[in-house]
Design an enzyme around this catalytic site. Sequence first.
Site, mmCIF file in Angstrom:
data_model
loop_
_atom_site.group_PDB
_atom_site.id
_atom_site.type_symbol
_atom_site.label_atom_id
_atom_site.label_comp_id
_atom_site.label_asym_id
_atom_site.label_seq_id
_atom_site.Cartn_x
_atom_site.Cartn_y
_atom_site.Cartn_z
ATOM 1 N N LYS A 196 16.455 23.263 -56.894
ATOM 2 C CA LYS A 196 15.952 22.081 -57.606
ATOM 3 C C LYS A 196 16.970 20.965 -57.439
ATOM 4 O O LYS A 196 18.134 21.091 -57.843
ATOM 5 C CB LYS A 196 15.745 22.412 -59.084
ATOM 6 C CG LYS A 196 15.298 21.216 -59.895
ATOM 7 C CD LYS A 196 14.987 21.593 -61.324
ATOM 8 C CE LYS A 196 14.626 20.369 -62.126
ATOM 9 N NZ LYS A 196 14.368 20.692 -63.540
ATOM 10 N N GLU A 234 21.489 29.113 -53.083
ATOM 11 C CA GLU A 234 20.872 29.192 -54.420
ATOM 12 C C GLU A 234 19.736 30.224 -54.430
ATOM 13 O O GLU A 234 19.607 31.022 -55.355
ATOM 14 C CB GLU A 234 20.287 27.828 -54.831
ATOM 15 C CG GLU A 234 21.287 26.824 -55.374
ATOM 16 C CD GLU A 234 21.686 27.122 -56.814
ATOM 17 O OE1 GLU A 234 21.284 28.149 -57.366
ATOM 18 O OE2 GLU A 234 22.434 26.302 -57.379
ATOM 19 N N LYS A 249 12.025 22.187 -55.050
ATOM 20 C CA LYS A 249 11.537 21.070 -55.853
ATOM 21 C C LYS A 249 12.460 19.882 -55.707
ATOM 22 O O LYS A 249 13.662 20.074 -55.833
ATOM 23 C CB LYS A 249 11.481 21.519 -57.315
ATOM 24 C CG LYS A 249 11.071 20.438 -58.273
ATOM 25 C CD LYS A 249 11.193 20.934 -59.678
ATOM 26 C CE LYS A 249 10.905 19.759 -60.602
ATOM 27 N NZ LYS A 249 11.249 20.008 -61.945
HETATM 28 C C1 PBG Z 1 12.983 20.181 -66.810
HETATM 29 C C2 PBG Z 1 12.066 19.801 -65.705
HETATM 30 C C3 PBG Z 1 11.954 18.589 -65.015
HETATM 31 C C4 PBG Z 1 10.845 18.731 -64.180
HETATM 32 C C5 PBG Z 1 10.355 20.017 -64.351
HETATM 33 N N1 PBG Z 1 11.133 20.665 -65.290
HETATM 34 C C6 PBG Z 1 12.693 17.324 -65.134
HETATM 35 C C7 PBG Z 1 14.132 17.236 -64.864
HETATM 36 O O1 PBG Z 1 14.781 18.169 -64.400
HETATM 37 O O2 PBG Z 1 14.662 16.155 -65.151
HETATM 38 C C8 PBG Z 1 10.290 17.676 -63.281
HETATM 39 C C9 PBG Z 1 8.827 17.772 -62.995
HETATM 40 C C10 PBG Z 1 8.217 16.560 -62.422
HETATM 41 O O3 PBG Z 1 8.865 15.527 -62.156
HETATM 42 O O4 PBG Z 1 6.982 16.610 -62.227
HETATM 43 N N2 PBG Z 1 14.312 20.284 -66.470
#
Ligand code: PBG
Length: 325
Positions: A196, A234, A249
């Site tokens: 992520k 990761e 992601k």
């Molecule tokens: C929580 C989380 C986020 C997203 C999914 N889970 C935001 C972040 O990490 O700031 C983003 C999902 C999206 O932008 O559609 N940590």
Amino acid sequence: MSAFPITRLRRLRKNSGFRNLIAETDISLDHFIYPIFISEEVSTPKEISAMPGIKQWTVSTVVKEAKRAYELGIPAVLLFGIPSKKDDVGSQAYAKDGIIQRAIKTIKSKVPELLVITDVCLCEYTDHGHCGVIQNKYVQNDPSLDLLSSMALSHVEAGADMVAPSDMMDGRVGAIRKTLDEHGFTETPIMAYSAKYASAFYGPFREAAQSTPKFGDRKSYQMDPRNVREALHEIELDITEGADIIMVKPALAYLDVIAKVKQQFNLPLAAYNVSGEYSMIKAAAQNGWIDEKRIVMEVLTGIKRAGADIIISYFAPQVAQWLQK
Ligand code: PBG
């Protein structure tokens, strides 16, 4: 291999029968997960201004949306909760009667076959908006693991089919696996947000989930967009810790990462088509600048072609309707 004029690739592009016959990538609803926001801050469903068509639901109205998704043929939802009370340790994240715990129970009782997956992360629940606990203005890794494990356990106890940790603390998949196993939930899978990235594409989500950090940013725990070797590292660690599904992601700026992960690992791979990717298309479509349906299908096909098995997307209900036609 023969060449022109013996070979003519246009022969199999002549009509849709031939084109479908040789298509290498399929978009099937079976592999979609639809994210849904549930908020204690609203008394009726409220549209998120930066994400046209996406709402924050109440616990009592979310069933309607979950049911609609299921009836459209979407197999799974991913739930995000926004509590009315936030504190420095995100207590509502693992409260027995917390917003998400209540939402899980309601959805599972009314739409039992729909797979309910929950996002496990503290940022929507902490008053500082970070994904872990803070000491000396720094997000502390190990103390956060206990809270994330309690959160995951409370979701599973409420009936969640799978948990999806998105916090990016080191060791969280292992910690959650251990806690679930110790409580007899050995059969509950974990979908890890493994690679992520610290991305500007989450902008609209932070309005939807009210989770913008009050100071600093998430770069000390989310990944640097410049790195791909680190993403593979990761993923490897999450698999070692017990992840059942791995994730990259965002999706679009990271298709190379998706392709590399697919080549190197044998676990089901999810890609999150995030909020910014959704909102950009919506905005351009509302201006009449692009053909929304064709753009969305092309983007989703690209994510699949890169190697994603599963796509998490706010477009899921629309795709379902388009596929029916
Ligand atoms: C929580 C989380 C986020 C997203 C999914 N889970 C935001 C972040 O990490 O700031 C983003 C999902 C999206 O932008 O559609 N940590």
